[in-house]
Design a protein around this motif. Structure first.
Motif, PDB file in Angstrom:
ATOM      1  N   SER A  64       0.846  -1.198   0.000  1.00 30.57           N
ATOM      2  CA  SER A  64       0.000   0.000   0.000  1.00 30.57           C
ATOM      3  C   SER A  64       0.879   1.244   0.000  1.00 30.57           C
ATOM      4  CB  SER A  64      -0.902  -0.009   1.244  1.00 30.57           C
ATOM      5  OG  SER A  64      -0.154   0.355   2.395  1.00 30.57           O
ATOM      6  N   ASP A  65       0.251   2.411   0.025  1.00 30.82           N
ATOM      7  CA  ASP A  65       1.006   3.659   0.084  1.00 30.82           C
ATOM      8  C   ASP A  65       1.723   3.837   1.423  1.00 30.82           C
ATOM      9  OD1 ASP A  65       0.360   4.330  -2.492  1.00 30.82           O
ATOM     10  OD2 ASP A  65      -1.143   5.830  -1.948  1.00 30.82           O
ATOM     11  N   GLY A  66       1.497   2.952   2.370  1.00 30.75           N
ATOM     12  CA  GLY A  66       2.223   2.970   3.642  1.00 30.75           C
ATOM     13  C   GLY A  66       3.580   2.289   3.561  1.00 30.75           C
ATOM     14  N   LEU A  67       3.985   1.901   2.364  1.00 30.82           N
ATOM     15  CA  LEU A  67       5.256   1.199   2.143  1.00 30.82           C
ATOM     16  C   LEU A  67       6.446   1.986   2.684  1.00 30.82           C
ATOM     17  CD1 LEU A  67       6.747  -1.185   0.680  1.00 30.82           C
ATOM     18  CD2 LEU A  67       6.826   0.309  -1.328  1.00 30.82           C
ATOM     19  N   LEU A  68       7.341   1.282   3.361  1.00 34.56           N
ATOM     20  CA  LEU A  68       8.634   1.828   3.784  1.00 34.56           C
ATOM     21  C   LEU A  68       9.719   1.089   3.023  1.00 34.56           C
ATOM     22  CD1 LEU A  68       8.493   1.823   7.706  1.00 34.56           C
ATOM     23  CD2 LEU A  68       8.317   3.810   6.213  1.00 34.56           C
ATOM     24  N   TYR A  69      10.589   1.819   2.341  1.00 31.85           N
ATOM     25  CA  TYR A  69      11.808   1.232   1.797  1.00 31.85           C
ATOM     26  C   TYR A  69      12.882   1.447   2.856  1.00 31.85           C
ATOM     27  CZ  TYR A  69       9.964   1.092  -3.010  1.00 31.85           C
ATOM     28  OH  TYR A  69       9.243   0.829  -4.148  1.00 31.85           O
ATOM     29  N   ILE A  70      13.453   0.369   3.362  1.00 34.91           N
ATOM     30  CA  ILE A  70      14.484   0.452   4.391  1.00 34.91           C
ATOM     31  C   ILE A  70      15.761  -0.147   3.807  1.00 34.91           C
ATOM     32  CG2 ILE A  70      15.174  -0.224   6.722  1.00 34.91           C
ATOM     33  CD1 ILE A  70      12.122  -0.593   7.303  1.00 34.91           C
ATOM     34  N   GLN A  71      16.727   0.710   3.501  1.00 38.10           N
ATOM     35  CA  GLN A  71      18.013   0.265   2.958  1.00 38.10           C
ATOM     36  C   GLN A  71      19.051   0.380   4.062  1.00 38.10           C
ATOM     37  OE1 GLN A  71      19.545   2.542  -0.310  1.00 38.10           O
ATOM     38  NE2 GLN A  71      21.208   1.108  -0.687  1.00 38.10           N
ATOM     39  N   ILE A  72      19.714  -0.731   4.341  1.00 40.54           N
ATOM     40  CA  ILE A  72      20.695  -0.774   5.424  1.00 40.54           C
ATOM     41  C   ILE A  72      22.046  -1.189   4.857  1.00 40.54           C
ATOM     42  CG2 ILE A  72      21.307  -1.805   7.646  1.00 40.54           C
ATOM     43  CD1 ILE A  72      18.276  -2.365   8.021  1.00 40.54           C
ATOM     44  N   THR A  73      23.009  -0.281   4.939  1.00 39.66           N
ATOM     45  CA  THR A  73      24.376  -0.587   4.536  1.00 39.66           C
ATOM     46  C   THR A  73      25.127  -0.999   5.791  1.00 39.66           C
ATOM     47  OG1 THR A  73      24.236   1.074   2.784  1.00 39.66           O
ATOM     48  CG2 THR A  73      26.451   0.333   3.420  1.00 39.66           C
ATOM     49  N   LEU A  74      25.772  -2.173   5.746  1.00 40.59           N
ATOM     50  CA  LEU A  74      26.435  -2.694   6.936  1.00 40.59           C
ATOM     51  C   LEU A  74      27.582  -3.618   6.547  1.00 40.59           C
ATOM     52  CD1 LEU A  74      24.140  -5.424   8.536  1.00 40.59           C
ATOM     53  CD2 LEU A  74      23.929  -4.623   6.211  1.00 40.59           C
ATOM     54  N   LYS A  75      28.445  -3.870   7.507  1.00 42.99           N
ATOM     55  CA  LYS A  75      29.591  -4.764   7.304  1.00 42.99           C
ATOM     56  C   LYS A  75      29.097  -6.151   6.942  1.00 42.99           C
ATOM     57  CE  LYS A  75      33.821  -6.475   7.819  1.00 42.99           C
ATOM     58  NZ  LYS A  75      33.619  -7.787   7.222  1.00 42.99           N
ATOM     59  N   SER A  76      29.730  -6.772   5.975  1.00 47.20           N
ATOM     60  CA  SER A  76      29.367  -8.129   5.565  1.00 47.20           C
ATOM     61  C   SER A  76      29.633  -9.114   6.703  1.00 47.20           C
ATOM     62  CB  SER A  76      30.170  -8.534   4.328  1.00 47.20           C
ATOM     63  OG  SER A  76      31.544  -8.600   4.651  1.00 47.20           O
ATOM     64  N   GLY A  77      29.073 -10.288   6.579  1.00 49.65           N
ATOM     65  CA  GLY A  77      29.364 -11.353   7.541  1.00 49.65           C
ATOM     66  C   GLY A  77      28.159 -11.896   8.281  1.00 49.65           C
ATOM     67  N   ARG A  78      26.978 -11.308   8.070  1.00 49.20           N
ATOM     68  CA  ARG A  78      25.791 -11.840   8.741  1.00 49.20           C
ATOM     69  C   ARG A  78      25.320 -13.087   8.002  1.00 49.20           C
ATOM     70  NH1 ARG A  78      27.108  -6.549   9.947  1.00 49.20           N
ATOM     71  NH2 ARG A  78      26.590  -6.177  12.123  1.00 49.20           N
ATOM     72  N   THR A  79      24.825 -14.059   8.738  1.00 50.56           N
ATOM     73  CA  THR A  79      24.360 -15.307   8.139  1.00 50.56           C
ATOM     74  C   THR A  79      22.960 -15.131   7.554  1.00 50.56           C
ATOM     75  OG1 THR A  79      23.285 -16.130  10.141  1.00 50.56           O
ATOM     76  CG2 THR A  79      25.652 -16.632   9.873  1.00 50.56           C
ATOM     77  N   THR A  80      22.589 -16.048   6.691  1.00 50.57           N
ATOM     78  CA  THR A  80      21.240 -16.048   6.136  1.00 50.57           C
ATOM     79  C   THR A  80      20.217 -16.168   7.256  1.00 50.57           C
ATOM     80  OG1 THR A  80      22.006 -16.998   4.047  1.00 50.57           O
ATOM     81  CG2 THR A  80      19.670 -17.270   4.572  1.00 50.57           C
ATOM     82  N   SER A  81      20.492 -16.980   8.232  1.00 49.08           N
ATOM     83  CA  SER A  81      19.590 -17.148   9.373  1.00 49.08           C
ATOM     84  C   SER A  81      19.401 -15.837  10.140  1.00 49.08           C
ATOM     85  CB  SER A  81      20.122 -18.241  10.295  1.00 49.08           C
ATOM     86  OG  SER A  81      19.296 -18.389  11.414  1.00 49.08           O
TER      87      SER A  81
END
Length: 133
Positions: A64-81
């Motif tokens: 809906s028009d309530g959509l939030l685009y949240i872009q997060i730039t961060l250090k690599s290394g987080r797991t898929t989980s």
């Protein structure tokens, strides 16, 4: 050290709701990515009609028009989980606390490395912390 950009349709969220969104994003980053609590660097961008586009049903998600685009730039290394847990918890918390629709929480993680950050003074501070110097 994440840097967060949040984009939304103008007039969808007031100052109080934006503060809640900021706090909830920060809390989820602490819980799922072990980000320090005082590591807060966020920018919110409102967009007028004609500046904000989205597919209302891509991949079977009804937005809906309530959509939030949240872009997060961060250090690599987080797991898929970790990432999946973060997405789920963030959407759940935003939905419960604002409230807003989980379908309107669109998140993009952008991985990078320590040498890609300067927190001021023309220095690469994360190289010192991460052992790269």
């Amino acid at each position: 050290m994440p840097f967060i950009r949040v984009s939304y349709y103008e007039h969808q969220y007031d100052r109080n709701k934006l503060g809640q969104i900021s706090r909830i994003i920060g809390s989820a980053l602490v819980a799922y990515f072990n980000v320090p609590k005082d590591d807060v660097f966020q920018v919110f961008h409102s967009h007028k009609e004609g500046e904000f586009y989205y597919s209302p049903s891509y991949l079977g998600v009804e937005r809906s028009d309530g959509l939030l685009y949240i872009q997060i730039t961060l250090k690599s290394g987080r797991t898929t989980s970790q990432k999946k847990g973060f997405y789920s918890a963030l959407a759940e918390q935003l939905s419960n606390e604002l409230p807003m629709r989980k379908e309107d929480v669109f998140v993009v993680l952008v991985d990078n490395e320590y040498e890609d950050w300067s927190f001021g003074n023309g220095e690469a501070q994360m190289l010192k912390i991460g052992g790269g110097l």
